[in-house]
Design an enzyme around this catalytic site. Structure first.
Site, PDB file in Angstrom:
ATOM      1  N   ARG A 177      -5.336   1.200   4.367  1.00  0.00           N
ATOM      2  CA  ARG A 177      -4.277   1.700   5.247  1.00  0.00           C
ATOM      3  C   ARG A 177      -4.374   0.934   6.554  1.00  0.00           C
ATOM      4  O   ARG A 177      -5.486   0.750   7.070  1.00  0.00           O
ATOM      5  CB  ARG A 177      -4.461   3.201   5.537  1.00  0.00           C
ATOM      6  CG  ARG A 177      -4.371   4.092   4.315  1.00  0.00           C
ATOM      7  CD  ARG A 177      -4.869   5.512   4.600  1.00  0.00           C
ATOM      8  NE  ARG A 177      -4.259   6.120   5.762  1.00  0.00           N
ATOM      9  CZ  ARG A 177      -4.939   6.490   6.856  1.00  0.00           C
ATOM     10  NH1 ARG A 177      -6.251   6.313   6.962  1.00  0.00           N
ATOM     11  NH2 ARG A 177      -4.306   7.056   7.857  1.00  0.00           N
ATOM     12  N   CYS A 178      -3.228   0.509   7.083  1.00  0.00           N
ATOM     13  CA  CYS A 178      -3.286  -0.215   8.357  1.00  0.00           C
ATOM     14  C   CYS A 178      -3.902   0.679   9.430  1.00  0.00           C
ATOM     15  O   CYS A 178      -4.567   0.191  10.340  1.00  0.00           O
ATOM     16  CB  CYS A 178      -1.906  -0.690   8.757  1.00  0.00           C
ATOM     17  SG  CYS A 178      -0.703   0.625   8.839  1.00  0.00           S
ATOM     18  N   GLU A 181       5.171  -4.352  11.834  1.00  0.00           N
ATOM     19  CA  GLU A 181       4.037  -3.414  11.840  1.00  0.00           C
ATOM     20  C   GLU A 181       2.937  -4.072  11.042  1.00  0.00           C
ATOM     21  O   GLU A 181       3.088  -4.325   9.853  1.00  0.00           O
ATOM     22  CB  GLU A 181       4.457  -2.071  11.235  1.00  0.00           C
ATOM     23  CG  GLU A 181       3.477  -0.960  11.551  1.00  0.00           C
ATOM     24  CD  GLU A 181       2.688  -0.531  10.333  1.00  0.00           C
ATOM     25  OE1 GLU A 181       1.463  -0.789  10.330  1.00  0.00           O
ATOM     26  OE2 GLU A 181       3.261   0.048   9.409  1.00  0.00           O
ATOM     27  N   GLU A 238     -10.669  -7.065   9.912  1.00  0.00           N
ATOM     28  CA  GLU A 238     -10.097  -5.898   9.226  1.00  0.00           C
ATOM     29  C   GLU A 238     -10.402  -6.019   7.730  1.00  0.00           C
ATOM     30  O   GLU A 238      -9.828  -6.877   7.055  1.00  0.00           O
ATOM     31  CB  GLU A 238      -8.575  -5.880   9.447  1.00  0.00           C
ATOM     32  CG  GLU A 238      -7.909  -4.715   8.769  1.00  0.00           C
ATOM     33  CD  GLU A 238      -6.372  -4.758   8.820  1.00  0.00           C
ATOM     34  OE1 GLU A 238      -5.804  -5.859   8.827  1.00  0.00           O
ATOM     35  OE2 GLU A 238      -5.775  -3.683   8.838  1.00  0.00           O
ATOM     36  N   ASN A 275       0.788  -1.236   0.000  1.00  0.00           N
ATOM     37  CA  ASN A 275       0.000   0.000   0.000  1.00  0.00           C
ATOM     38  C   ASN A 275       0.824   1.292   0.000  1.00  0.00           C
ATOM     39  O   ASN A 275       0.333   2.335  -0.409  1.00  0.00           O
ATOM     40  CB  ASN A 275      -1.026  -0.004   1.140  1.00  0.00           C
ATOM     41  CG  ASN A 275      -0.409  -0.070   2.506  1.00  0.00           C
ATOM     42  OD1 ASN A 275       0.769  -0.375   2.642  1.00  0.00           O
ATOM     43  ND2 ASN A 275      -1.194   0.207   3.530  1.00  0.00           N
TER      44      ASN A 275
HETATM   45  O1  G3H Z   1      -0.723   0.965   6.141  1.00  0.00           O
HETATM   46  C1  G3H Z   1      -0.030   1.339   7.074  1.00  0.00           C
HETATM   47  C2  G3H Z   1       0.617   2.654   7.024  1.00  0.00           C
HETATM   48  O2  G3H Z   1       1.709   2.689   7.918  1.00  0.00           O
HETATM   49  C3  G3H Z   1      -0.345   3.771   7.295  1.00  0.00           C
HETATM   50  O3  G3H Z   1       0.262   4.995   7.098  1.00  0.00           O
HETATM   51  O4  G3H Z   1      -1.294   6.459   8.391  1.00  0.00           O
HETATM   52  O5  G3H Z   1       0.386   7.374   6.801  1.00  0.00           O
HETATM   53  O6  G3H Z   1      -1.614   6.150   5.958  1.00  0.00           O
HETATM   54  P1  G3H Z   1      -0.614   6.325   7.066  1.00  0.00           P
END
Ligand code: G3H
Length: 478
Positions: A287-288, A254, A381, A158
């Site tokens: 996005r996580c 992560e 999720e 992503n």
């Molecule tokens: O998908 C995981 C990312 O670390 C999220 O980053 O909060 O900048 O979109 P973000």
């Protein structure tokens, strides 16, 4: 018809073809065309790539810090020069909007420059033996931080550029070598990223880009004796699996999240709606840190759900080049999964407010009210544009449901009573809790971490440098 490019992997400072003869086709998520092919390298080729980092890393660690810094800063400049070309590939390969793709590259250049400065300004520490009872005042320790060796950086689809560099830059400035294994969907963007790296003149073998299916070489390289540390961002299942290789090998993971937005009855509802919308639906929720459930006090639930419904109905939907909020998901499997969750939630009796419409990988934004804790959508999720509203009777109930999740990445609390928001935030089991703001990773120098199935260890510039170095003491006896 234009010819399809076979992208090479990068070892020894050169882009080369795998002798395996195996290639993986990368399909565009939104028009299903073949974007290109990447090499599926063999285990033997991975061995060669890892082995070559060993001598290179020692020389790199011995290289004057300001020379390392200069090369990294030049890479940041080069990324800005190449931004449009790289963004073009990010957009085509992972379906990110054009504006977000460009932003991802410029955010990454800033990330590199800050990382360099952070490291330059981190000095060795010192301790005196005199400060311990019975210790010797003649002993002084100089506590240095030295690189771990060869870091394996595994990045997700992503943010194929930003989340890769979030590992590569701290590793390199600290004097490590890197074996970089990007997600297969995202691997051509990674090749583009390394093309810009290659233009700068780094020494050979301090960064190797290897490509191939995680199922073929992922375990092999993760278990490899030549790897001294693993930094992984991706799904929780893979992360858990990888953690079994962490015996005597430092690892930072992560992973996913099910970030709740807790909305109290004294929240500024209009601001809350704006934050939830951006938190939940940007990049179609891939996005996580996306907001993945709303836990709202029943007394304001009607107002919130009505306003969210109006906002979801207005969300722009379309193709990445037109910069809508909602874009097609990364692949058919992802869209099938999200659609399955939607269908299941309807069958379970939640109230569908908007959505439940699909065209190929494009899932229209979907909002449910009256989701209850016996439904899958309360816990799973989606990594897609579907948001459940769960009504709660008290702060205590919101906290209980928030903490019952297997995940603990971030959470948001919306209330105009600061003390109340802080009291809730303190009870939430998550790496970070945002008060009156959407869940998000940045600014990139903040520590970023998840608890439970959301991760292990800490990201964020200074913390990533820490995780990729270890202390070494020089004890002076005078
Ligand atoms: O998908 C995981 C990312 O670390 C999220 O980053 O909060 O900048 O979109 P973000």
């Amino acid at each position: 018809m234009s010819e399809i490019t076979n992208y090479k992997y990068y070892v020894g400072g050169k882009f080369i073809q795998s002798t395996s003869g195996n290639l993986i086709e990368i399909i565009c998520p939104y028009d299903q065309s073949i974007i290109g092919r990447v090499q599926a390298i063999s285990k033997e080729e991975a061995d060669v790539a890892i082995a070559a980092t060993k001598a290179a890393q020692k020389d790199w660690a011995d290289t004057d810090l300001f020379k390392r810094a200069d090369l990294l800063n030049k890479w940041a400049d080069q990324l800005e020069i190449d931004a449009e070309e790289i963004a073009q590939m990010i957009m085509r390969e992972v379906g990110k909007t054009w504006n977000d793709a460009v932003k991802e590259v410029t955010r990454t250049a800033e990330f590199i420059r800050y990382t360099v400065q952070e490291f330059i300004h981190t000095n060795d520490a010192a301790m005196s033996g005199a400060n311990y009872p019975g210790g010797s005042k003649n002993k002084f320790a100089i506590i240095k931080r030295i690189p771990l060796g060869t870091v394996l950086a595994i990045s997700p689809f992503n943010y194929p550029v930003n989340l890769s560099v979030a590992k590569l830059a701290p590793a390199l400035i600290a004097g490590n070598a890197v074996v970089f294994k990007p997600a297969t969907q995202g691997a051509i963007s990674a090749v583009k990223l390394i093309e810009s790296f290659d233009k700068v003149g780094f020494p050979a073998d301090i960064l190797q880009l290897i490509t191939g299916k995680g199922s073929d070489i992922g375990d092999y390289v993760s278990e490899h004796d030549g790897i001294d540390m693993i930094s992984f961002t991706g799904g929780a299942t893979t992360g858990r699996h990888l953690s079994s290789f962490s015996t005597m090998k430092p690892m930072v993971l992560e992973l996913g999240g099910k970030d709740p937005a807790i909305v109290c009855e004294d929240a500024d509802i209009d601001k809350t709606v704006a934050e939830i919308m951006s938190g939940a639906f940007s990049y179609s929720g891939q996005r996580c840190t996306a907001i993945k459930r709303v836990l709202v006090h029943a007394t304001v639930a009607d107002e919130l759900s009505e306003k969210l419904k109006t906002a979801v109905e207005k969300l722009s939907v379309g193709m990445p080049i037109d910069n809508p909020i909602i874009v097609p998901l990364i692949n058919e499997g992802a869209a099938d999964y999200v659609q399955g969750l939607i269908t299941d939630t309807i069958a379970a009796g939640a109230e569908l407010l908007v959505g439940n419409k699909r065209e190929d990988n494009l899932i229209y934004p979907t909002l449910f009210d009256h989701v209850t804790t016996d439904m899958r959508l309360a816990w799973e999720e989606p990594f897609g544009p579907v948001l459940p509203i769960i009504r709660v009777a008290s702060d205590a109930e919101a906290i209980e449901i928030a903490n019952a999740s297997e995940y603990g990445l971030q959470a948001s609390v919306f209330s105009q009573n600061f003390s109340r928001a802080v009291a809730i935030a303190e009870k939430i089991e998550a790496g970070s809790v945002q008060i009156n703001g959407r869940t998000e990773r940045g600014p990139d120098h903040f520590p970023f971490l998840g608890v439970k199935n959301s991760g292990m260890g800490v990201h964020g510039i200074s913390r990533t440098i820490e995780s990729m170095t270890r202390e070494k003491l020089l004890i002076i006896n005078v």
